[in-house]
Design an enzyme around this catalytic site. Structure first.
Site, PDB file in Angstrom:
ATOM      1  N   ASP A  21       0.777  -1.243   0.000  1.00 32.65           N
ATOM      2  CA  ASP A  21       0.000   0.000   0.000  1.00 32.65           C
ATOM      3  C   ASP A  21       0.815   1.303   0.000  1.00 32.65           C
ATOM      4  O   ASP A  21       0.433   2.270   0.668  1.00 32.65           O
ATOM      5  CB  ASP A  21      -0.973   0.017   1.184  1.00 32.65           C
ATOM      6  N   LYS A  84      -7.016  -4.481  -2.979  1.00 35.65           N
ATOM      7  CA  LYS A  84      -7.647  -5.113  -1.819  1.00 35.65           C
ATOM      8  C   LYS A  84      -8.473  -4.095  -1.059  1.00 35.65           C
ATOM      9  O   LYS A  84      -8.270  -2.889  -1.204  1.00 35.65           O
ATOM     10  CB  LYS A  84      -6.581  -5.741  -0.910  1.00 35.65           C
ATOM     11  N   CYS A 117      -2.222  -2.098   7.940  1.00 38.04           N
ATOM     12  CA  CYS A 117      -2.106  -3.111   6.886  1.00 38.04           C
ATOM     13  C   CYS A 117      -0.836  -3.947   7.002  1.00 38.04           C
ATOM     14  O   CYS A 117      -0.878  -5.163   6.789  1.00 38.04           O
ATOM     15  CB  CYS A 117      -2.203  -2.455   5.521  1.00 38.04           C
TER      16      CYS A 117
END
Length: 188
Positions: A21, A84, A117
């Site tokens: 990310d 995602k 995350c």
């Protein structure tokens, strides 16, 4: 010649890199984001030079934008970018399928945010039986307290600390290795 390799030393035939990310929306809130993206770019290039597969995830790219250009520009075409919505990358079936298909049991992890995350992905990778190496110079968060807490928790759960330089040299093991000069040039 090294006869025995410790099981916690990275091996290029066992290792995968996961970049979590590192997206445009975080550029304004991650401390020293340009330097951070450059370090991850170096890590990606060094891993790819040594034949290590790279998987990249993007958390809800419609809202957070895509992976930063510094990383996109160095990714090999076959490196997947997996969208995602789950905080853990392991919540994306494509991610788990690709990681499992790689046959790699050592995973070097980089990305943001450390306490969300990255933390959840690392814990899920550990639960899957993977040996996780945290590239601590390539893991960040908006707040240092969250980064520190996340690193502490992940390490207490069994993740190992590494850095870009440490991981790249573990993969090589010897200055006579064919990629030594390329890796040396990357880290200078």
């Amino acid at each position: 010649m090294i006869v025995h390799r410790h099981e916690r030393i990275l091996d290029p035939t066992r290792t995968a890199l996961v970049v979590i990310d590192v997206q445009e929306a975080f550029r304004q809130v991650i401390p020293d984001s340009a330097s951070f993206a450059a370090r991850i770019s170096t890590l990606v290039r060094g891993m790819q030079t040594q034949g290590v597969p790279v998987l990249v995830t993007e958390q809800y790219p419609r809202g957070l934008g895509h992976t930063v250009r510094e990383i996109l520009d160095v990714l090999e075409p076959e490196s997947p970018i997996i969208e995602k919505t789950a905080f853990s990358s392991c919540g994306a079936p494509e991610f788990v399928d690709r990681l499992n298909a790689s046959g790699r049991d050592q995973v070097v992890v980089a990305g943001i945010e450390a306490h969300i995350c990255v933390n959840q992905t690392v814990h899920d990778l550990l639960a899957m039986g993977k040996q996780v190496h945290l590239a601590i110079d390539c893991i960040s968060a908006r707040a240092e307290l969250n980064r520190t807490a996340a690193l502490t928790k992940m390490q207490a759960s069994g993740a190992l600390s590494t850095t870009t330089e440490m991981s790249l040299f573990e993969l090589m093991r010897d200055a006579r290795q064919e990629h030594f000069k390329a890796i040396q040039a990357l880290i200078k």
